[in-house]
Design a protein around this motif. Sequence first.
Motif, PDB file in Angstrom:
ATOM      1  N   LEU A  17       2.075  -8.332 -12.976  1.00 51.51           N
ATOM      2  CA  LEU A  17       2.722  -7.516 -11.949  1.00 51.51           C
ATOM      3  C   LEU A  17       4.187  -7.938 -11.790  1.00 51.51           C
ATOM      4  CD1 LEU A  17       1.681  -5.251 -10.033  1.00 51.51           C
ATOM      5  CD2 LEU A  17       1.379  -7.027  -8.303  1.00 51.51           C
ATOM      6  N   VAL A  18       4.403  -9.247 -11.706  1.00 52.34           N
ATOM      7  CA  VAL A  18       5.762  -9.780 -11.594  1.00 52.34           C
ATOM      8  C   VAL A  18       6.538  -9.505 -12.876  1.00 52.34           C
ATOM      9  CG1 VAL A  18       7.135 -11.868 -11.278  1.00 52.34           C
ATOM     10  CG2 VAL A  18       5.037 -11.549  -9.959  1.00 52.34           C
ATOM     11  N   THR A  19       5.873  -9.628 -14.019  1.00 50.66           N
ATOM     12  CA  THR A  19       6.512  -9.377 -15.308  1.00 50.66           C
ATOM     13  C   THR A  19       7.084  -7.968 -15.375  1.00 50.66           C
ATOM     14  OG1 THR A  19       5.040 -10.923 -16.460  1.00 50.66           O
ATOM     15  CG2 THR A  19       6.103  -9.226 -17.795  1.00 50.66           C
ATOM     16  N   LEU A  20       6.299  -6.982 -14.975  1.00 50.00           N
ATOM     17  CA  LEU A  20       6.744  -5.590 -15.049  1.00 50.00           C
ATOM     18  C   LEU A  20       7.826  -5.308 -14.017  1.00 50.00           C
ATOM     19  CD1 LEU A  20       6.433  -2.937 -16.470  1.00 50.00           C
ATOM     20  CD2 LEU A  20       4.465  -2.411 -15.009  1.00 50.00           C
ATOM     21  N   ALA A  21       7.694  -5.894 -12.835  1.00 47.29           N
ATOM     22  CA  ALA A  21       8.724  -5.712 -11.813  1.00 47.29           C
ATOM     23  C   ALA A  21      10.059  -6.275 -12.292  1.00 47.29           C
ATOM     24  CB  ALA A  21       8.294  -6.383 -10.516  1.00 47.29           C
ATOM     25  N   ASP A  30      15.298   0.489  -7.813  1.00 44.07           N
ATOM     26  CA  ASP A  30      14.807   0.173  -6.470  1.00 44.07           C
ATOM     27  C   ASP A  30      13.298  -0.023  -6.582  1.00 44.07           C
ATOM     28  OD1 ASP A  30      14.328  -0.104  -3.796  1.00 44.07           O
ATOM     29  OD2 ASP A  30      14.804   1.967  -3.262  1.00 44.07           O
ATOM     30  N   VAL A  31      12.853  -1.265  -6.484  1.00 42.20           N
ATOM     31  CA  VAL A  31      11.472  -1.623  -6.797  1.00 42.20           C
ATOM     32  C   VAL A  31      10.669  -1.910  -5.540  1.00 42.20           C
ATOM     33  CG1 VAL A  31      10.006  -3.387  -7.884  1.00 42.20           C
ATOM     34  CG2 VAL A  31      12.027  -2.514  -9.090  1.00 42.20           C
ATOM     35  N   VAL A  32       9.461  -1.358  -5.478  1.00 43.06           N
ATOM     36  CA  VAL A  32       8.467  -1.742  -4.483  1.00 43.06           C
ATOM     37  C   VAL A  32       7.168  -2.028  -5.225  1.00 43.06           C
ATOM     38  CG1 VAL A  32       7.795   0.667  -4.021  1.00 43.06           C
ATOM     39  CG2 VAL A  32       7.282  -1.117  -2.331  1.00 43.06           C
ATOM     40  N   VAL A  33       6.488  -3.083  -4.815  1.00 40.42           N
ATOM     41  CA  VAL A  33       5.225  -3.480  -5.448  1.00 40.42           C
ATOM     42  C   VAL A  33       4.079  -3.214  -4.485  1.00 40.42           C
ATOM     43  CG1 VAL A  33       3.887  -5.425  -6.357  1.00 40.42           C
ATOM     44  CG2 VAL A  33       6.338  -5.252  -6.855  1.00 40.42           C
ATOM     45  N   ALA A  34       3.052  -2.531  -4.980  1.00 37.38           N
ATOM     46  CA  ALA A  34       1.824  -2.329  -4.201  1.00 37.38           C
ATOM     47  C   ALA A  34       0.661  -2.334  -5.181  1.00 37.38           C
ATOM     48  CB  ALA A  34       1.868  -1.020  -3.426  1.00 37.38           C
ATOM     49  N   ALA A  35      -0.254  -3.268  -5.006  1.00 41.27           N
ATOM     50  CA  ALA A  35      -1.336  -3.446  -5.976  1.00 41.27           C
ATOM     51  C   ALA A  35      -2.634  -3.770  -5.247  1.00 41.27           C
ATOM     52  CB  ALA A  35      -0.985  -4.561  -6.964  1.00 41.27           C
ATOM     53  N   PRO A  36      -3.771  -3.533  -5.907  1.00 39.65           N
ATOM     54  CA  PRO A  36      -5.054  -3.847  -5.279  1.00 39.65           C
ATOM     55  C   PRO A  36      -5.152  -5.314  -4.885  1.00 39.65           C
ATOM     56  CG  PRO A  36      -5.368  -2.524  -7.263  1.00 39.65           C
ATOM     57  CD  PRO A  36      -3.930  -2.947  -7.252  1.00 39.65           C
ATOM     58  N   GLU A  62       6.010 -14.861  -5.949  1.00 43.58           N
ATOM     59  CA  GLU A  62       6.973 -15.777  -6.539  1.00 43.58           C
ATOM     60  C   GLU A  62       7.684 -15.106  -7.711  1.00 43.58           C
ATOM     61  OE1 GLU A  62       7.134 -20.307  -8.451  1.00 43.58           O
ATOM     62  OE2 GLU A  62       5.253 -19.467  -7.673  1.00 43.58           O
ATOM     63  N   GLY A  63       8.994 -15.206  -7.724  1.00 42.27           N
ATOM     64  CA  GLY A  63       9.776 -14.591  -8.782  1.00 42.27           C
ATOM     65  C   GLY A  63      10.342 -13.236  -8.411  1.00 42.27           C
ATOM     66  N   LEU A  64       9.968 -12.724  -7.222  1.00 44.64           N
ATOM     67  CA  LEU A  64      10.478 -11.424  -6.778  1.00 44.64           C
ATOM     68  C   LEU A  64      11.088 -11.526  -5.380  1.00 44.64           C
ATOM     69  CD1 LEU A  64       7.596  -9.024  -7.947  1.00 44.64           C
ATOM     70  CD2 LEU A  64       9.765  -9.522  -9.105  1.00 44.64           C
ATOM     71  N   PRO A  65      12.095 -12.364  -5.219  1.00 44.76           N
ATOM     72  CA  PRO A  65      12.705 -12.507  -3.888  1.00 44.76           C
ATOM     73  C   PRO A  65      13.360 -11.202  -3.442  1.00 44.76           C
ATOM     74  CG  PRO A  65      14.067 -13.559  -5.567  1.00 44.76           C
ATOM     75  CD  PRO A  65      12.786 -13.178  -6.238  1.00 44.76           C
ATOM     76  N   GLY A  66      13.088 -10.836  -2.204  1.00 46.72           N
ATOM     77  CA  GLY A  66      13.697  -9.637  -1.648  1.00 46.72           C
ATOM     78  C   GLY A  66      13.025  -8.338  -2.025  1.00 46.72           C
ATOM     79  N   VAL A  67      11.997  -8.387  -2.877  1.00 41.71           N
ATOM     80  CA  VAL A  67      11.276  -7.179  -3.278  1.00 41.71           C
ATOM     81  C   VAL A  67      10.085  -6.974  -2.348  1.00 41.71           C
ATOM     82  CG1 VAL A  67       9.931  -6.062  -5.098  1.00 41.71           C
ATOM     83  CG2 VAL A  67      11.976  -7.384  -5.685  1.00 41.71           C
ATOM     84  N   PRO A  68       9.975  -5.828  -1.678  1.00 40.23           N
ATOM     85  CA  PRO A  68       8.811  -5.587  -0.810  1.00 40.23           C
ATOM     86  C   PRO A  68       7.533  -5.498  -1.636  1.00 40.23           C
ATOM     87  CG  PRO A  68      10.170  -3.619  -0.980  1.00 40.23           C
ATOM     88  CD  PRO A  68      10.920  -4.703  -1.666  1.00 40.23           C
ATOM     89  N   CYS A  69       6.529  -6.274  -1.254  1.00 39.72           N
ATOM     90  CA  CYS A  69       5.259  -6.325  -1.986  1.00 39.72           C
ATOM     91  C   CYS A  69       4.103  -6.166  -1.012  1.00 39.72           C
ATOM     92  CB  CYS A  69       5.117  -7.652  -2.745  1.00 39.72           C
ATOM     93  SG  CYS A  69       6.452  -8.003  -3.921  1.00 39.72           S
ATOM     94  N   HIS A  70       3.050  -5.467  -1.458  1.00 40.07           N
ATOM     95  CA  HIS A  70       1.917  -5.172  -0.587  1.00 40.07           C
ATOM     96  C   HIS A  70       0.612  -5.353  -1.357  1.00 40.07           C
ATOM     97  CE1 HIS A  70       4.823  -3.093   2.092  1.00 40.07           C
ATOM     98  NE2 HIS A  70       5.351  -2.692   0.942  1.00 40.07           N
ATOM     99  N   ALA A  71      -0.348  -6.017  -0.725  1.00 36.66           N
ATOM    100  CA  ALA A  71      -1.715  -6.086  -1.240  1.00 36.66           C
ATOM    101  C   ALA A  71      -2.520  -5.018  -0.510  1.00 36.66           C
ATOM    102  CB  ALA A  71      -2.311  -7.467  -1.006  1.00 36.66           C
ATOM    103  N   VAL A  72      -3.164  -4.137  -1.265  1.00 36.36           N
ATOM    104  CA  VAL A  72      -3.813  -2.958  -0.688  1.00 36.36           C
ATOM    105  C   VAL A  72      -5.310  -2.977  -0.993  1.00 36.36           C
ATOM    106  CG1 VAL A  72      -3.729  -0.447  -0.520  1.00 36.36           C
ATOM    107  CG2 VAL A  72      -1.657  -1.713  -1.140  1.00 36.36           C
ATOM    108  N   THR A  73      -6.110  -2.658   0.001  1.00 35.99           N
ATOM    109  CA  THR A  73      -7.562  -2.618  -0.191  1.00 35.99           C
ATOM    110  C   THR A  73      -7.984  -1.264  -0.744  1.00 35.99           C
ATOM    111  OG1 THR A  73      -7.868  -1.942   2.110  1.00 35.99           O
ATOM    112  CG2 THR A  73      -8.026  -4.300   1.631  1.00 35.99           C
ATOM    113  N   ALA A  74      -7.489  -0.952  -1.934  1.00 33.46           N
ATOM    114  CA  ALA A  74      -7.797   0.326  -2.580  1.00 33.46           C
ATOM    115  C   ALA A  74      -7.495   0.194  -4.064  1.00 33.46           C
ATOM    116  CB  ALA A  74      -6.971   1.460  -1.969  1.00 33.46           C
ATOM    117  N   ARG A  75      -7.957   1.175  -4.827  1.00 34.30           N
ATOM    118  CA  ARG A  75      -7.760   1.186  -6.271  1.00 34.30           C
ATOM    119  C   ARG A  75      -6.356   1.703  -6.608  1.00 34.30           C
ATOM    120  NH1 ARG A  75     -11.584  -2.385  -6.516  1.00 34.30           N
ATOM    121  NH2 ARG A  75     -13.720  -1.572  -6.588  1.00 34.30           N
TER     122      ARG A  75
END
Length: 248
Positions: A17-21, A30-36, A62-75
């Motif tokens: 996930l961090v690799t692709l971001a 403009d990157v936002v991360v949201a993953a299961p 770690e490795g994505l300072p300042g990038v909004p990231c979310h853990a989501v209870t969904a697929r």
Amino acid sequence: MTKVLITNDDGIDSPGLVTLARAALRHGLDVVVAAPHEESSGTSAGLTVLGEEPVAKPVELEGLPGVPCHAVTARPAFIVLSAREGAFGDPPDAVLSGVNRGINVGRAVLHSGTVGAALTASANDLLGLAVSLEHPASDVLHWDSAEEVAAEVIPLLLESAPGSVLNLNVPALPPAELGPLARASLASAGAVQTRLEQADDSAEVVTTVVDGSAEPGTDAYLLRKGNPTVTALRSVDEDPDFDWPAGR
């Protein structure tokens, strides 16, 4: 500025996930991360929600300072649709899914949650890219190779028409040993077969991946030669060539 959603099916804790971001950030996107919040492999474009309703929890990766990231209870496919509706800020222009542990090649891409997220983006007129990295027997994953090749392909995606989707696979090689990026067709290899085994009063569903033959020019074939492969996929659409019976 082009906004991209980074998601995956390996879960929020996957290094891919961090690799692709990071590959996306190279291009000033403009990157936002949201993953299961947990492993969601093999879910295709399923819209399962884990719990009575989906919950998105802000996290720091770690490795994505300042990038909004979310853990989501969904697929992942549900996350893509939620992002399109503004769940994580402005809707994205593109969805980058991965980097998956293990390749997604041939007709078996139908079952992949990584590819399912990209196809869901495509079906909703967004750009989609699925990225997968070969998992070698040595368990040494070359995330740096995946980042380099993904960074090469992202501009190609961004220049494509809305709804375009690409499937990228990277061999288990360090960057210096990779062959050139190759356009590939889908192999018949990788088809998934299931069977029902019964013993006494119990039953078990066994899923196996069938290698089959890797035809020249296909993703599975070229990966064995050390080439990263990119395949343009088509999302769900009607079949204009279907031979309808007379009177139907």
